[in-house]
Design a protein around this motif. Structure first.
Motif, PDB file in Angstrom:
ATOM      1  N   UNK B 229      -4.176   5.888  55.738  1.00  0.00           N
ATOM      2  CA  UNK B 229      -3.999   5.666  54.310  1.00  0.00           C
ATOM      3  C   UNK B 229      -3.916   7.014  53.617  1.00  0.00           C
ATOM      4  N   UNK B 230      -2.786   7.254  52.966  1.00  0.00           N
ATOM      5  CA  UNK B 230      -2.567   8.558  52.342  1.00  0.00           C
ATOM      6  C   UNK B 230      -3.593   8.793  51.245  1.00  0.00           C
ATOM      7  N   UNK B 231      -4.294   9.898  51.360  1.00  0.00           N
ATOM      8  CA  UNK B 231      -5.261  10.213  50.319  1.00  0.00           C
ATOM      9  C   UNK B 231      -6.658   9.713  50.634  1.00  0.00           C
ATOM     10  N   UNK B 232      -6.783   8.985  51.736  1.00  0.00           N
ATOM     11  CA  UNK B 232      -8.103   8.448  52.027  1.00  0.00           C
ATOM     12  C   UNK B 232      -8.857   9.329  53.004  1.00  0.00           C
ATOM     13  N   UNK B 233     -10.044   9.730  52.645  1.00  0.00           N
ATOM     14  CA  UNK B 233     -10.841  10.587  53.529  1.00  0.00           C
ATOM     15  C   UNK B 233     -11.384   9.793  54.719  1.00  0.00           C
ATOM     16  N   UNK B 234     -12.043   8.672  54.497  1.00  0.00           N
ATOM     17  CA  UNK B 234     -12.496   7.920  55.680  1.00  0.00           C
ATOM     18  C   UNK B 234     -11.324   7.490  56.548  1.00  0.00           C
ATOM     19  N   UNK B 235     -10.201   7.216  55.920  1.00  0.00           N
ATOM     20  CA  UNK B 235      -9.006   6.843  56.663  1.00  0.00           C
ATOM     21  C   UNK B 235      -8.583   7.936  57.618  1.00  0.00           C
ATOM     22  N   UNK B 236      -8.663   9.183  57.147  1.00  0.00           N
ATOM     23  CA  UNK B 236      -8.275  10.287  58.012  1.00  0.00           C
ATOM     24  C   UNK B 236      -9.182  10.372  59.217  1.00  0.00           C
ATOM     25  N   UNK B 237     -10.472  10.174  58.995  1.00  0.00           N
ATOM     26  CA  UNK B 237     -11.409  10.271  60.119  1.00  0.00           C
ATOM     27  C   UNK B 237     -11.108   9.185  61.140  1.00  0.00           C
ATOM     28  N   UNK B 238     -10.999   7.965  60.644  1.00  0.00           N
ATOM     29  CA  UNK B 238     -10.716   6.851  61.559  1.00  0.00           C
ATOM     30  C   UNK B 238      -9.377   7.049  62.253  1.00  0.00           C
ATOM     31  N   UNK B 239      -8.382   7.412  61.476  1.00  0.00           N
ATOM     32  CA  UNK B 239      -7.057   7.631  62.039  1.00  0.00           C
ATOM     33  C   UNK B 239      -7.063   8.714  63.090  1.00  0.00           C
ATOM     34  N   UNK B 240      -7.837   9.769  62.828  1.00  0.00           N
ATOM     35  CA  UNK B 240      -7.899  10.871  63.784  1.00  0.00           C
ATOM     36  C   UNK B 240      -8.482  10.395  65.101  1.00  0.00           C
ATOM     37  N   UNK B 241      -9.503   9.554  65.020  1.00  0.00           N
ATOM     38  CA  UNK B 241     -10.103   9.079  66.256  1.00  0.00           C
ATOM     39  C   UNK B 241      -9.183   8.129  67.001  1.00  0.00           C
ATOM     40  N   UNK B 242      -8.446   7.346  66.260  1.00  0.00           N
ATOM     41  CA  UNK B 242      -7.496   6.455  66.924  1.00  0.00           C
ATOM     42  C   UNK B 242      -6.405   7.259  67.623  1.00  0.00           C
ATOM     43  N   UNK B 243      -5.831   8.194  66.884  1.00  0.00           N
ATOM     44  CA  UNK B 243      -4.770   8.985  67.490  1.00  0.00           C
ATOM     45  C   UNK B 243      -5.310   9.858  68.611  1.00  0.00           C
ATOM     46  N   UNK B 244      -6.532  10.321  68.442  1.00  0.00           N
ATOM     47  CA  UNK B 244      -7.158  11.113  69.487  1.00  0.00           C
ATOM     48  C   UNK B 244      -7.278  10.288  70.764  1.00  0.00           C
ATOM     49  N   UNK B 245      -7.597   9.037  70.589  1.00  0.00           N
ATOM     50  CA  UNK B 245      -7.695   8.140  71.735  1.00  0.00           C
ATOM     51  C   UNK B 245      -6.337   7.989  72.412  1.00  0.00           C
ATOM     52  N   UNK B 246      -5.334   7.737  71.604  1.00  0.00           N
ATOM     53  CA  UNK B 246      -3.976   7.595  72.141  1.00  0.00           C
ATOM     54  C   UNK B 246      -3.564   8.854  72.887  1.00  0.00           C
ATOM     55  N   UNK B 247      -3.814   9.984  72.264  1.00  0.00           N
ATOM     56  CA  UNK B 247      -3.440  11.266  72.858  1.00  0.00           C
ATOM     57  C   UNK B 247      -4.182  11.531  74.154  1.00  0.00           C
ATOM     58  N   UNK B 248      -5.484  11.316  74.109  1.00  0.00           N
ATOM     59  CA  UNK B 248      -6.295  11.629  75.267  1.00  0.00           C
ATOM     60  C   UNK B 248      -5.961  10.700  76.424  1.00  0.00           C
ATOM     61  N   UNK B 249      -5.864   9.426  76.119  1.00  0.00           N
ATOM     62  CA  UNK B 249      -5.512   8.472  77.169  1.00  0.00           C
ATOM     63  C   UNK B 249      -4.117   8.766  77.691  1.00  0.00           C
ATOM     64  N   UNK B 250      -3.210   9.043  76.781  1.00  0.00           N
ATOM     65  CA  UNK B 250      -1.844   9.332  77.176  1.00  0.00           C
ATOM     66  C   UNK B 250      -1.764  10.552  78.072  1.00  0.00           C
ATOM     67  N   UNK B 251      -2.488  11.589  77.697  1.00  0.00           N
ATOM     68  CA  UNK B 251      -2.424  12.813  78.477  1.00  0.00           C
ATOM     69  C   UNK B 251      -3.074  12.636  79.832  1.00  0.00           C
ATOM     70  N   UNK B 252      -4.191  11.916  79.872  1.00  0.00           N
ATOM     71  CA  UNK B 252      -4.906  11.755  81.133  1.00  0.00           C
ATOM     72  C   UNK B 252      -4.164  10.847  82.097  1.00  0.00           C
TER      73      UNK B 252
END
Lengths: 334, 286
Positions: B229-252
């Motif tokens: 959600x653009x402009x949302x601080x909690x959204x960024x945190x949650x989004x970061x963890x989701x994408x981090x999951x995608x990235x980490x799983x994808x890379x591994x």
């Protein structure tokens, strides 16, 4: 009076055509040839990017469509032995197909979101071209020769110049027809007030799709011609730097629909040859130019020059008034 | 498996820092700050310069780099952004030019090849499960999350933070209350750049640094802020963890490029299904 203006323009155009056609006979300088051929190849791509602004769209994926066209042509010719003259239109078709596939779900988004998606798509395309083996990987493909048509060998600069000239003429004509068409006028109306248009029942997405496909068509063709010109292709050729340049051609040149991108391409290509094409120095300077231009001259060079003329006139008029009026007071008519 | 988990937390931590700066810039100034990735990169290089050319310790070079690079933010705001308030397109183009300038400029000065930062910690330790973990990664996780917490406290508990929230909710009303819009914009850029520089500093010892490291990170941050959600601080945190999951799983499990493609697919999916993201537009901090 209308008829008179038309004839003057026609005359100028005819003169221009003559110059462009006879040009190779007159010069010998390979430097100038290179510059002009490059301009002819790239200008239609810049113009097609400008075309997207008719529906208020901006794409960061245009260089990817160039890549699609380029890889299509190169692979068709090199791996499948297809004639270049068939592979070239195929490049355009491939670009259009991808444009439609990507465009269908994405073009209904608002401008800013569409833009973000094109940004992502550009990156994904680059990765695909880097990793999928048929595209030659990071090193790309080379060792493909320019085509021949009967007795004419396009490896020489002069014939390729004419090919590029043909391309730019076709592109300008196409842009001209589009610009004058009712389609374009409706599209502009849509862009100016899109929710009103939608309320009136206009299908925004359809306009966007058609325009986007047309735009990508020229990008694909330009990409193919570009690769064959430099006789090399790799994923970085059509990477982020190219997308920056494409944007700059449009932005620097200005809002004017034809002259803008062409002027932008000419200026930046000339600058590029002056800088000497160093792979890292050039983007630094170009980045700086973009930054400064957008900050100081946001409308671009062509409109800025256009604005300059009345401003100069005003100054001249005022001076003349001052020098003619011996008396005190009266500021002049302004 | 545990390694993937650790990587996930570490990546997400970094992504959060970068994404936060971006989302703040969008929420408060309504701009897409394309140069954000470049700031992240400059932070990493600043650390590199301080550690190699000035032979400073990591613990001094780090904060120094962060402070200096953070000042880039307000500088950009005052020199460039102030002339184009509200014009997303112009801002985007200007930031694009700036980012090209910075990335290629760094490549010219330092060379386009990756460099490594001198290791700040000499020992690594083993976690149960055979996971190799250096202290650098611990730093990323701890400092990263601390940074997020600090930001939260700043926005929620200080006067300046309140001013920022006011500008985000209603600039005109905030101005009437005596809040300087230009001042808050500069502050927003300062905070964002500080976070990006922090991310660069803590990540530099973990991976190698190279002049173009900013762009993929920026792309991921963009996906994150749209997702959250653009402009949302909690959204960024949650989004970061989701994408981090995608990235980490994808890379591994799949390899590098797959994670970028997955990220892009995620972006398109979100925009088509729910463009306002998980937490909606301009959801101010919790």
């Amino acid at each position: 009076m209308n008829k008179r203006r038309l004839t003057t323009v026609n005359l100028l155009l005819a003169l221009l055509a003559l110059v462009l056609l006879l040009f190779p006979m007159v010069t010998d300088s390979s430097f100038v040839f290179h510059l002009i051929t490059m301009v002819f190849i790239v200008a239609p791509v810049a113009m097609s990017l400008r075309l997207l602004s008719y529906v208020g769209l901006l794409s960061m994926a245009h260089q990817s469509f160039m890549a699609i066209g380029a890889y299509t042509t190169v692979i068709l010719v090199k791996e499948l032995g297809v004639s270049f003259w068939l592979a070239l239109p195929a490049a355009g078709i491939a670009a259009v197909i991808v444009a439609l596939i990507i465009g269908a779900p994405v073009l209904r988004l608002k401008g800013a979101y569409f833009f973000l998606v094109t940004f992502g798509f550009g990156e994904v395309a680059r990765l695909l071209f880097s990793y999928v083996p048929v595209f030659g990987g990071f090193n790309g493909i080379w060792g493909f020769d320019r085509p021949t048509l009967g007795p004419v060998d396009f490896s020489a600069p002069i014939p390729y110049y004419y090919l590029a000239l043909f391309f730019v003429v076709v592109a300008v004509y196409a842009m001209y027809r589009i610009h004058r068409s009712e389609f374009a006028m409706r599209a502009q109306a849509i862009r100016q007030c899109d929710f009103l248009a939608e309320a009136l029942g206009v299908n925004l997405t359809r306009y966007r799709v058609i325009l986007f496909a047309t735009s990508c068509l020229f990008a694909g063709l330009g990409g193919a011609l570009y690769s064959y010109y430099i006789e090399y292709i790799n994923p970085t050729t059509f990477g982020f730097t190219m997308s920056l340049y494409l944007l700059m051609y449009v932005v620097i040149g200005g809002i004017a629909p034809f002259v803008g991108p062409i002027v932008g391409v000419v200026i930046l290509r000339m600058l590029s040859t002056v800088i000497g094409g160093m792979p890292m120095l050039e983007p630094v300077i170009f980045g700086a130019i973009l930054l400064i231009m957008v900050t100081v001259l946001p409308k671009g060079v062509v409109p800025a020059v256009g604005d300059l003329v009345p401003a100069v006139r005003k100054v001249v008029k005022r001076r003349r008034v001052y020098s003619e009026q011996p008396a005190v007071g009266s500021e002049g008519s302004n | 498996m545990l390694q993937a988990f650790v990587n996930w937390i570490m990546l997400s931590s970094t992504y959060t820092l970068v994404a936060l700066g971006l989302t703040l810039a969008f929420g408060i100034m309504h701009i897409i700050n394309f140069a954000h990735g470049a700031v992240y990169m400059v932070g990493a290089y600043a650390l590199f310069v301080f550690m190699t050319h000035f032979s400073l310790s990591y613990f001094i070079a780090g904060p120094l780099a962060i402070v200096l690079v953070a000042l880039l933010g307000p500088a950009i705001d005052r020199l460039v952004l102030v002339r184009m308030r509200g014009d997303i397109l112009r801002v985007f183009l200007a930031m694009l030019g700036l980012s090209s300038l910075l990335e290629n400029g760094m490549a010219l000065v330092f060379g386009p090849y990756a460099k490594s930062v001198p290791r700040p910690f000499t020992s690594a330790f083993d976690l149960p499960g055979g996971v190799q973990m250096g202290w650098e990664r611990v730093v990323v996780i701890v400092v990263g999350l601390a940074g997020v917490a600090a930001l939260y406290l700043f926005i929620q508990r200080t006067r300046l933070g309140r001013a920022m929230r006011a500008v985000e909710q209603n600039p005109a009303a905030a101005a009437l209350q005596g809040v300087s819009i230009n001042g808050i914009s500069s502050l927003c850029m300062f905070v964002g750049s500080a976070l990006a520089a922090l991310a660069g500093v803590i990540m530099a010892p973990v991976f190698a640094i190279e002049p173009y490291m900013g762009t993929p990170t920026l792309m991921k941050a963009t996906v994150i802020i749209v997702l959250g959600g653009l402009g949302s601080v909690p959204g960024s945190v949650v989004g970061a963890f989701i994408l981090g999951l995608v990235d980490s799983a994808g890379a591994t499990y799949f390899g590098g490029p797959v994670s970028s493609i997955a990220g892009f697919a995620l972006l398109v999916l979100i925009l088509v299904v729910k463009p306002s993201g998980l937490f909606g537009f301009r959801a101010t901090s919790i």
